[in-house]
Design an enzyme around this catalytic site. Structure first.
Site, mmCIF file in Angstrom:
data_model
loop_
_atom_site.group_PDB
_atom_site.id
_atom_site.type_symbol
_atom_site.label_atom_id
_atom_site.label_comp_id
_atom_site.label_asym_id
_atom_site.label_seq_id
_atom_site.Cartn_x
_atom_site.Cartn_y
_atom_site.Cartn_z
ATOM 1 C CE LYS A 33 -3.521 -0.727 6.675
ATOM 2 N NZ LYS A 33 -2.821 0.442 4.904
ATOM 3 C CE1 TYR B 208 0.379 -3.263 3.230
ATOM 4 C CE2 TYR B 208 1.211 -3.055 5.140
ATOM 5 C CZ TYR B 208 0.591 -2.928 4.374
ATOM 6 O OH TYR B 208 -1.176 -2.291 5.192
ATOM 7 C CB THR C 135 -5.467 3.256 -1.539
ATOM 8 O OG1 THR C 135 -5.611 1.811 -2.308
ATOM 9 C CG2 THR C 135 -3.962 3.337 -0.499
ATOM 10 N NE ARG D 24 -7.913 2.125 3.533
ATOM 11 C CZ ARG D 24 -7.347 1.856 2.758
ATOM 12 N NH1 ARG D 24 -8.260 1.376 1.279
ATOM 13 N NH2 ARG D 24 -6.939 0.285 2.557
ATOM 14 C CG ASN E 206 -5.020 3.987 4.302
ATOM 15 O OD1 ASN E 206 -4.430 2.896 5.110
ATOM 16 N ND2 ASN E 206 -4.701 3.466 2.876
ATOM 17 C CG HIS F 284 -4.181 -4.718 5.469
ATOM 18 N ND1 HIS F 284 -4.451 -4.590 3.766
ATOM 19 C CD2 HIS F 284 -4.776 -5.939 5.000
ATOM 20 C CE1 HIS F 284 -3.752 -5.640 3.316
ATOM 21 N NE2 HIS F 284 -4.358 -6.875 3.347
ATOM 22 C CD GLU G 53 -3.246 -9.766 2.425
ATOM 23 O OE1 GLU G 53 -4.359 -9.401 3.279
ATOM 24 O OE2 GLU G 53 -2.954 -9.208 2.129
HETATM 25 P P1 RTP Z 1 -4.187 -2.243 2.323
HETATM 26 O O1 RTP Z 1 -3.043 -3.364 1.427
HETATM 27 O O2 RTP Z 1 -3.284 -1.415 3.211
HETATM 28 O O3 RTP Z 1 -5.067 -2.754 2.499
HETATM 29 O O4 RTP Z 1 -3.887 -0.769 1.064
HETATM 30 P P2 RTP Z 1 -4.775 -1.763 -0.348
HETATM 31 O O5 RTP Z 1 -5.117 -2.193 -0.614
HETATM 32 O O6 RTP Z 1 -5.408 -0.280 -0.188
HETATM 33 O O7 RTP Z 1 -2.923 0.238 -1.013
HETATM 34 P P3 RTP Z 1 -1.445 -0.967 -1.628
HETATM 35 O O8 RTP Z 1 -1.523 0.012 -3.643
HETATM 36 O O9 RTP Z 1 -1.561 -2.550 -1.032
HETATM 37 O O10 RTP Z 1 -0.905 -0.779 -0.324
HETATM 38 C C1 RTP Z 1 -0.351 -0.363 0.386
HETATM 39 C C2 RTP Z 1 -0.509 0.295 1.301
HETATM 40 O O11 RTP Z 1 0.444 1.211 1.455
HETATM 41 C C3 RTP Z 1 0.483 2.879 1.353
HETATM 42 N N1 RTP Z 1 0.690 3.759 0.122
HETATM 43 N N2 RTP Z 1 1.179 5.266 0.458
HETATM 44 N N3 RTP Z 1 1.830 6.844 -2.892
HETATM 45 C C4 RTP Z 1 1.612 6.281 -1.675
HETATM 46 O O12 RTP Z 1 2.433 7.073 -1.029
HETATM 47 C C5 RTP Z 1 1.699 5.079 -1.153
HETATM 48 N N4 RTP Z 1 0.433 4.029 -1.957
HETATM 49 C C6 RTP Z 1 -0.111 3.193 -0.886
HETATM 50 C C7 RTP Z 1 -0.697 3.096 1.642
HETATM 51 O O13 RTP Z 1 -1.557 3.317 3.399
HETATM 52 C C8 RTP Z 1 -1.449 1.596 1.716
HETATM 53 O O14 RTP Z 1 -2.639 1.625 2.188
HETATM 54 MG MG MG Z 2 -3.048 -4.334 -0.731
#
Ligand code: RTP
Ligand code: MG
Length: 148
Positions: A9, A49, A91, A102, A112, A115, A126
């Site tokens: 990222k 997203y 996450t 992370r 973080n 991705h 993707e």
């Molecule tokens: P990513 O898609 O980026 O690989 O991350 P992830 O699967 O671990 O998490 P996801 O639930 O898909 O969320 C995407 C990105 O959104 C941001 N996020 N912020 N509560 C919050 O403020 C929050 N929740 C999620 C994070 O940067 C996450 O990587």
């Molecule tokens: Mg995700």
């Protein structure tokens, strides 16, 4: 062989972590079959997203992921989709297991550093969103036949 979509990222690029992050997947034995630096448009970010549309962090997430260049890659290997998620950690970096990417490099859920696709279906979607078929390279490695 399974493939996943990984992306350093903008925070990872800005902090000079690209090489260290790619190294972790190489060291584990996974094969890079696609790799490029790119600037994501808002349109592509919103598609990528899409599952988070309407959530309170969505606009901030799109702002962040489009704020600077990212390094996109497709990595191939046995069970790589789930293995890469394990290597990335939770996450929220503060909740990520010690030693994960992370946990090692991040402290903020919105910063973080990496991705990774969360399922085979997400990976296929993707990869198709970020790479043209001809950008993925099919090649064999000497080690593939006897060590992994
Ligand atoms: P990513 O898609 O980026 O690989 O991350 P992830 O699967 O671990 O998490 P996801 O639930 O898909 O969320 C995407 C990105 O959104 C941001 N996020 N912020 N509560 C919050 O403020 C929050 N929740 C999620 C994070 O940067 C996450 O990587
Ligand atoms: Mg995700």
């Amino acid at each position: 062989m399974e493939r996943t979509y990984l992306m350093v990222k903008p925070d990872g690029v800005q902090r000079g972590l690209v090489g260290q992050i790619i190294s972790r997947f190489e060291q584990r034995g996974y094969k890079i079959v696609g790799l490029k630096m790119m600037q994501i448009s808002r349109e592509v970010a919103e598609k990528h997203y899409g599952e988070h549309v309407g959530k309170p962090f969505f606009q901030g997430l799109v702002d962040f992921i489009t704020s600077g260049p990212v390094v996109a890659m497709v990595v191939e290997g046995k069970d790589v989709v789930s293995a890469a998620r394990e290597m990335m950690g939770a996450t929220n970096p503060l909740k990520a297991a010690p030693g994960t990417i992370r946990a090692t490099f991040g402290v903020d859920v919105g910063r973080n550093v990496i991705h990774g696709s969360d399922s085979l279906e997400s990976a296929q979607r993707e990869i198709a969103l970020f790479f043209r078929p001809e950008e993925l390279v099919d090649y064999g490695r000497a080690i593939d036949s006897w060590i992994y």
